[in-house]
Design an enzyme around this catalytic site. Structure first.
Site, short mmCIF file in Angstrom:
data_model
loop_
_atom_site.label_atom_id
_atom_site.label_comp_id
_atom_site.label_asym_id
_atom_site.label_seq_id
_atom_site.Cartn_x
_atom_site.Cartn_y
_atom_site.Cartn_z
N ILE A 32 24.12 -37.67 33.10
CA ILE A 32 22.88 -38.43 33.23
C ILE A 32 22.86 -39.60 32.25
CG2 ILE A 32 20.38 -38.30 32.85
CD1 ILE A 32 20.56 -35.42 34.00
N TYR A 181 19.83 -22.33 25.49
CA TYR A 181 19.83 -23.71 25.96
C TYR A 181 18.41 -24.13 26.37
CZ TYR A 181 20.33 -27.75 28.97
OH TYR A 181 20.16 -28.99 29.55
N LYS A 185 16.03 -27.13 24.62
CA LYS A 185 15.42 -28.25 25.33
C LYS A 185 13.89 -28.21 25.22
CE LYS A 185 17.55 -30.89 27.18
NZ LYS A 185 18.22 -32.11 26.65
#
Length: 316
Positions: A32, A181, A185
């Site tokens: 991204i 994870y 985030k």
């Protein structure tokens, strides 16, 4: 809750011009991040690609220059996980101001064992959250020097189902890679929102926006050799998934809009229009757990202790 009428029409393929502005994208050499750099470069802005791998960074820069004639893009070495190196990285920008930073770099591990950064922090939490927390402090004088700078934090839809364990932020007691994870985030997203609250209280011109890319798959991402090569077989196998998710080029759209759209405001959350998984970017209601300011404040204090810096205390 719909926000469709609160923003002007936006065309992801016809971006507003941004000549004279300077943007930094962390982790801009792949995924991204690469497409954020490519799309922002097409706006005429100067885009700095931050990457820990100089070879991959230069390959990404060459690809963007090939696709975007006249692109004002270059790379600097930036390893978010190496806190002691961030000061030198910021100096290498050689800029007197920064109009936006896009906190995109990240690490995602799928299997044990638990790993740590050189500073002794769990790798995903230390990179995805603490690294960007510390980088923000270093960048604040440059952001404050711009007329209306933005800090854009790229979170993840994976964070929607997670909650922070403030007593085990580094997953020492219980390590499950996918959960760790998602929580890393989520910590990023809490930080981005808490940062904007503190900037508003200080009367700063800098705004902090949080975005997420929805569902973004390599197999649905257009090829950008040698950065990314999509085979025909992979594209065909992923075709059914395109009903629900999209490629990483589209996953970049919320971040790009958060940088370029003057209608975007600090403290907002932006993501894909359809089921928060695919489609054009739009403003979304804050997830309920992201509105917990007590959690965000405690996370801020812990992050200050772990990194030795405080973005709020840096002139901005």
């Amino acid at each position: 809750m719909s926000f469709a009428s609160s923003t002007p029409p936006w065309d992801v393929h016809r971006l507003p011009r941004a000549e004279g502005r300077v943007f930094l994208v962390t982790g801009g050499n792949a995924g991204i991040g690469y497409f954020i750099v490519e799309q922002l470069s097409a706006s005429g802005a100067t885009v700095v690609l931050g990457s820990r791998d100089p070879v991959r960074a230069e390959a990404a820069v060459a690809s963007i220059r090939l696709r975007v004639p006249g692109a004002q893009v270059h790379a600097i070495r930036l390893d978010i996980a190496e806190l002691s190196s961030l000061g030198a990285a910021v100096e290498s920008l050689e800029a007197d101001r920064l109009d936006a930073v896009i906190h995109n770099a990240g690490v995602a591990l799928d299997t044990p064992p638990r790993r740590e950064t050189g500073d002794g922090h769990e790798l995903m939490f230390g990179t995805n959250h603490l690294g960007h927390f510390a980088l923000t402090s270093r960048l604040m004088p440059l952001l404050a020097a711009a007329s209306a700078a933005r800090i854009v934090t790229v979170g993840s839809f994976a964070a929607k189902s997670e909650r922070l364990d403030l007593d085990d932020l580094q997953s020492r007691r219980e390590y499950q890679p996918k959960r760790t994870y998602g929580r890393s985030k989520l910590a990023q997203m809490h930080f981005g929102l808490e940062l904007d609250r503190r900037l508003r209280a200080l009367g700063s011109s800098v705004e902090s926006v949080v975005v997420h890319p929805g569902g973004a798959l390599d197999a649905l991402t257009p090829s950008r050799p040698p950065v990314h090569v999509r085979t025909v077989g992979a594209r065909l196998r992923a075709a059914p998934a395109a009903l629900l998710v999209q490629g990483k080029h589209a996953g970049a759209w919320p971040a790009v809009r958060a940088v370029l759209d003057p209608a975007v405001r600090g403290g907002q959350l932006w993501g894909p229009r359809l089921f928060s998984l695919r489609g054009a970017p739009r403003q979304q209601a804050l997830w309920t757990h992201l509105t917990d300011t007590a959690v965000a404040a405690r996370l801020w204090d812990v992050s200050c202790d772990l990194t030795g810096v405080d973005p709020e205390a840096t002139p901005g």
